[in-house]
Enzyme design. Structure first.
Site, PDB file in Angstrom:
ATOM      1  N   LYS A  23       0.816  -1.213   0.000  1.00 25.50           N
ATOM      2  CA  LYS A  23       0.000   0.000   0.000  1.00 25.50           C
ATOM      3  C   LYS A  23       0.855   1.270   0.000  1.00 25.50           C
ATOM      4  O   LYS A  23       2.042   1.232   0.324  1.00 25.50           O
ATOM      5  CB  LYS A  23      -0.957  -0.008   1.208  1.00 25.50           C
ATOM      6  CG  LYS A  23      -1.895  -1.230   1.229  1.00 25.50           C
ATOM      7  CD  LYS A  23      -2.952  -1.180   0.134  1.00 25.50           C
ATOM      8  CE  LYS A  23      -3.570  -2.522  -0.190  1.00 25.50           C
ATOM      9  NZ  LYS A  23      -4.466  -3.091   0.766  1.00 25.50           N
TER      10      LYS A  23
HETATM   11  C1  LIG Z   1      -5.408  -4.160   1.264  1.00 23.20           C
HETATM   12  C2  LIG Z   1      -6.885  -4.100   1.308  1.00 23.20           C
HETATM   13  C3  LIG Z   1      -7.632  -4.533   2.418  1.00 23.20           C
HETATM   14  C4  LIG Z   1      -7.029  -5.244   3.577  1.00 23.20           C
HETATM   15  O1  LIG Z   1      -5.923  -4.659   4.101  1.00 23.20           O
HETATM   16  P1  LIG Z   1      -4.830  -5.547   4.895  1.00 23.20           P
HETATM   17  O2  LIG Z   1      -4.006  -4.516   5.574  1.00 23.20           O
HETATM   18  O3  LIG Z   1      -4.065  -6.341   3.875  1.00 23.20           O
HETATM   19  O4  LIG Z   1      -5.550  -6.408   5.846  1.00 23.20           O
HETATM   20  C5  LIG Z   1      -8.992  -4.339   2.397  1.00 23.20           C
HETATM   21  N1  LIG Z   1      -9.617  -3.795   1.351  1.00 23.20           N
HETATM   22  C6  LIG Z   1      -8.939  -3.400   0.256  1.00 23.20           C
HETATM   23  C7  LIG Z   1      -9.701  -2.778  -0.878  1.00 23.20           C
HETATM   24  C8  LIG Z   1      -7.559  -3.546   0.191  1.00 23.20           C
HETATM   25  O5  LIG Z   1      -6.904  -3.184  -0.916  1.00 23.20           O
END
Ligand SMILES: *Cc1c(COP(=O)(O)O)cnc(C)c1O
Length: 449
Positions: free
Chosen positions: A230
């Site tokens: 991210k």
């Molecule tokens: C990455 C993501 C999540 C979950 O995040 P994590 O930190 O990996 O648990 C949820 N929704 C979306 C749209 C994502 O891209």
């Protein structure tokens, strides 16, 4: 004196050396590069270099992590680092409250926990998202209800949400896919009219803006992820934003074993279920250091994405994901576009991706048909779901979940580039466009490979 090198070769050479931008020259590489053969047919790569790697860090991360290590306070209880991060992220978003949690999934799970979502409840979600959006609903034994995708934007089709609302609908959970805002005005309007809270899955949308205000601050709450891929990264981690103080306290309590939130919960009874989803001080330290760069990086991604979309507008059959009118900034976690094989001499998407990768441009097909995935449809056989909802409701659920636009997008058209590529130079963007231009020009030959 005339040089032997003609002007075209000269400019092409400059562009390959990545200096055309620095010299303030217009983008002229296309003429020569697009005449070259595609890499798959033996030509030179359109993008021979490397894109910026991810994650990025320097001495500030090293110092911040060592400071936590030496402080001997490694968890948030009794520490100050996570609390400082929460304060700064809250200010960056312009939200009233922010709570750090262990992941984006934890953020969504905590929000649904604080709302007391449970068996018998329905939650509206898009099929074009990461599986976590679905998982958090099912972890609560609630029914995930899919609403089809607006194929032009890749986002949930806000015009189809109201049709999916039933008396059981307890949350509308749009996702800002790729870091671009979903159609918030329409979604919030349905939520208000039907009295259903909107929870924004902003896990990909750090610093994205709708009408000049950050996403994640429009609904009852927003969820962010700091997972390694991210735009803001602490390996794992997440945050909840909300403007509702009572709700913020209930979330705190839920993520901390029911302790330390408040006496009066957001919903009666919601203080009685909780878990441990705390963020550590190490993650808080990483986030504070990473956060120092996020605004600048977001600006760069927007500039490069806008430029790439302009270059793509000259290529038939390539359509960048539409941004809704309210969008004042995207996080561009992904650069998403649609590929139309009819404009590419019958070359299919898999062949296009292979040819583009060969040009030195990493790319992928993106999300699949979640609502049709065996992992999801198997819910209709889950023994607890059968007990809670009954066989008839679960069979109807399978029928309700048709998303024909999403089927086309995910099985034939969607293409992704990743956020780190948008941290590259203007020349990188030109070379991506050159690569696609070449593939377009030679599509009939490539279709036979
Ligand atoms: C990455 C993501 C999540 C979950 O995040 P994590 O930190 O990996 O648990 C949820 N929704 C979306 C749209 C994502 O891209």
């Amino acid at each position: 004196m005339e040089n032997k090198l003609d002007r075209r070769d000269f400019i092409s050479a400059l562009s390959l050396a990545g200096v055309s931008l620095a010299m303030g020259m217009p983008h002229l590489a296309t003429a020569t590069a697009a005449n070259a053969k595609p890499a798959l047919l033996g030509g030179p790569k359109a993008h021979p270099g490397a894109f910026p790697s991810w994650p990025l860090f320097d001495q500030s991360e090293e110092k911040a992590l060592l400071d936590v290590l030496r402080s001997k306070v490694w968890g948030r209880l009794g520490g100050k680092v996570v609390a400082t991060f929460e304060k700064e992220y809250q200010q960056l978003l312009g939200a009233k409250h922010c709570l750090g949690v262990s992941s984006g999934t934890s953020a969504l799970y905590t929000i649904l926990g604080a709302l007391e979502i449970g068996p018998g409840d329905e939650v509206i979600i898009p099929p074009y998202t990461f599986i976590a959006t679905y998982n958090v609903v099912v972890l609560n034994y609630a029914l995930p209800v899919f609403v089809d995708t607006d194929i032009e934007s890749f986002q949930i089709d806000a015009n189809k949400i109201e049709n999916a609302v039933t008396p059981q609908t307890k949350v509308i959970m749009p996702v800002h896919v790729g870091g671009s805002p979903a159609n918030l005005d329409k979604i919030l309007e349905v939520g208000r009219r039907r009295n259903i809270p909107v929870v924004e899955d902003a896990c990909q949308a750090h610093l994205a803006e709708w009408k000049g205000r950050k996403v994640g601050t429009y609904g009852l709450a927003g969820a962010f992820s700091f997972q390694a891929s991210k735009n803001l990264n602490s390996a794992e981690g997440g945050a909840i934003s909300t403007n509702d103080e009572q709700f913020a306290r209930t979330c705190y309590s839920f993520h901390n074993q029911g302790q330390g939130g408040n006496a009066t919960a957001y919903n009666p009874g919601s203080g009685t279920r909780a878990t441990n989803l705390r963020l550590t001080e190490f993650q808080g330290a990483l986030l504070l250091a990473q956060m120092a760069r996020v605004a600048e990086q977001t600006k760069r991604r927007n500039e490069n994405a806008t430029y790439l979309s302009k270059l793509f507008s000259e290529i038939p059959g390539i359509k960048p994901a539409k941004l809704y009118d309210g969008t004042t900034s995207s996080a561009y976690h992904l650069y998403m576009f649609r590929f139309d094989k009819k404009q590419f001499g019958g070359l299919d998407r898999a062949q296009f991706l292979k040819a583009l990768s060969a040009e030195g441009v990493p790319c992928s097909a993106g999300y699949g048909q979640m609502n049709k995935d065996a992992y999801v449809t198997g819910l209709a056989q889950n023994k607890h779901y059968l007990r809670i909802y009954g066989e008839k409701t679960m069979q109807q659920w399978l029928e309700r979940n048709q998303c024909p636009q999403n089927d086309i997008l995910s099985s034939e058209q969607g293409v992704w580039l990743t956020q780190n590529m948008l941290l590259g130079s203007k020349t990188d963007m030109e070379q991506i466009a050159d690569a696609v231009q070449k593939i377009h020009k030679y599509s009939r030959e490539l279709a036979k490979v």
